[in-house]
Design an enzyme around this catalytic site. Structure first.
Site, PDB file in Angstrom:
ATOM      1  N   ALA A   1       9.387   1.397  -4.536  1.00  0.00           N
ATOM      2  CA  ALA A   1       8.557   2.382  -3.836  1.00  0.00           C
ATOM      3  C   ALA A   1       8.540   2.109  -2.339  1.00  0.00           C
ATOM      4  O   ALA A   1       8.328   0.983  -1.900  1.00  0.00           O
ATOM      5  CB  ALA A   1       7.132   2.353  -4.384  1.00  0.00           C
ATOM      6  N   CYS A   2       8.719   3.176  -1.549  1.00  0.00           N
ATOM      7  CA  CYS A   2       8.773   3.037  -0.094  1.00  0.00           C
ATOM      8  C   CYS A   2       7.503   2.422   0.473  1.00  0.00           C
ATOM      9  O   CYS A   2       7.549   1.550   1.330  1.00  0.00           O
ATOM     10  CB  CYS A   2       9.001   4.412   0.542  1.00  0.00           C
ATOM     11  SG  CYS A   2       8.797   4.444   2.336  1.00  0.00           S
TER      12      CYS A   2
END
Length: 237
Positions: free
Chosen positions: A147-148
């Protein structure tokens, strides 16, 4: 004063949004092209994957299908992002444009100044933090997370150590594209459902949480447009 083009695309599908960013990047490689600041949104919501990311490992395709969330791959790097309750920005420019240094990190820093000014216009006391500063202990995160918003990046915009904007950049043929998510709201439960490792990081915040009130997309657009103009000495064609 720097003259730019401004494009407010409004909501579009994931395919249309990413195709438009790529089209603008190709145009920016031509001589005499002005930089572009673009705002847009996603309809329906989508998960975008970094260009080198393993889709099977990063995203729960069945959960996305069940929730009506599209999946698309960006031409930029980085990790998976859930695009739902956000204002998305993109900046596309010739690398030779005088405002920007001729390197990735210098460009990140210039654009971060505009993003920071936009948050200040909204009344959010954000700060720009280098990646080395994050690693020094401001925010604990795992760079292997898919996840960014669980991973560090250079010249981040943080609010009390919490990430509020995630960005990625690509440089092709004498031009660059940087786009990113400005979180109006944040749903960690939904993020955890559709992105592996998402929704697990307490070091994420959003504009509504910080201001304690509803913030509409149009208000955010006005604030960030004004912030970019002030920080980067811009006007728009």
């Amino acid at each position: 004063m720097n003259t730019w083009r401004f494009l407010d695309s409004g909501p579009a599908t994931a395919f249309e949004n990413m195709a438009k960013d790529e089209e603008l990047l190709q145009e920016a490689g031509r001589a005499g092209t002005l930089p572009v600041l673009r705002f847009y949104a996603w309809s329906p919501p989508a998960v975008s994957l970094g260009r080198f990311q393993d889709a099977e490992r990063a995203v729960n395709a069945e959960a996305c299908r069940r929730r009506g969330i599209d999946i698309i791959r960006r031409i930029t790097g980085g990790r998976a992002v859930l695009h739902k309750d956000e204002l998305t920005y993109s900046i596309v420019s010739p690398i030779s444009y005088g405002l920007f240094p001729n390197d990735v990190l210098g460009t990140y820093k210039v654009i971060a100044a505009g993003l920071l000014a936009g948050l200040h216009e909204l009344g959010i006391a954000a700060e720009m933090v280098s990646r080395s500063g994050r690693h020094a202990g401001m925010v604990k995160s795992n760079p292997q997370e898919p996840a960014c918003f669980s991973s560090p990046s250079w010249y981040e915009i943080l609010v009390m150590g919490r990430k509020i904007i995630g960005s990625a950049q690509r440089r092709i043929g004498g031009a660059f594209l940087q786009h990113g998510s400005i979180l109006l709201g944040y749903d960690p439960g939904l993020e955890a459902e559709v992105i592996t490792g998402g929704g697990m990081n307490e070091a994420v915040t959003c504009i509504r949480t910080e201001l304690g009130r509803e913030v509409r997309t149009e208000e955010a657009k006005r604030a960030f447009r004004k912030g970019f103009c002030r920080a980067l000495d811009m006007n728009f064609q």
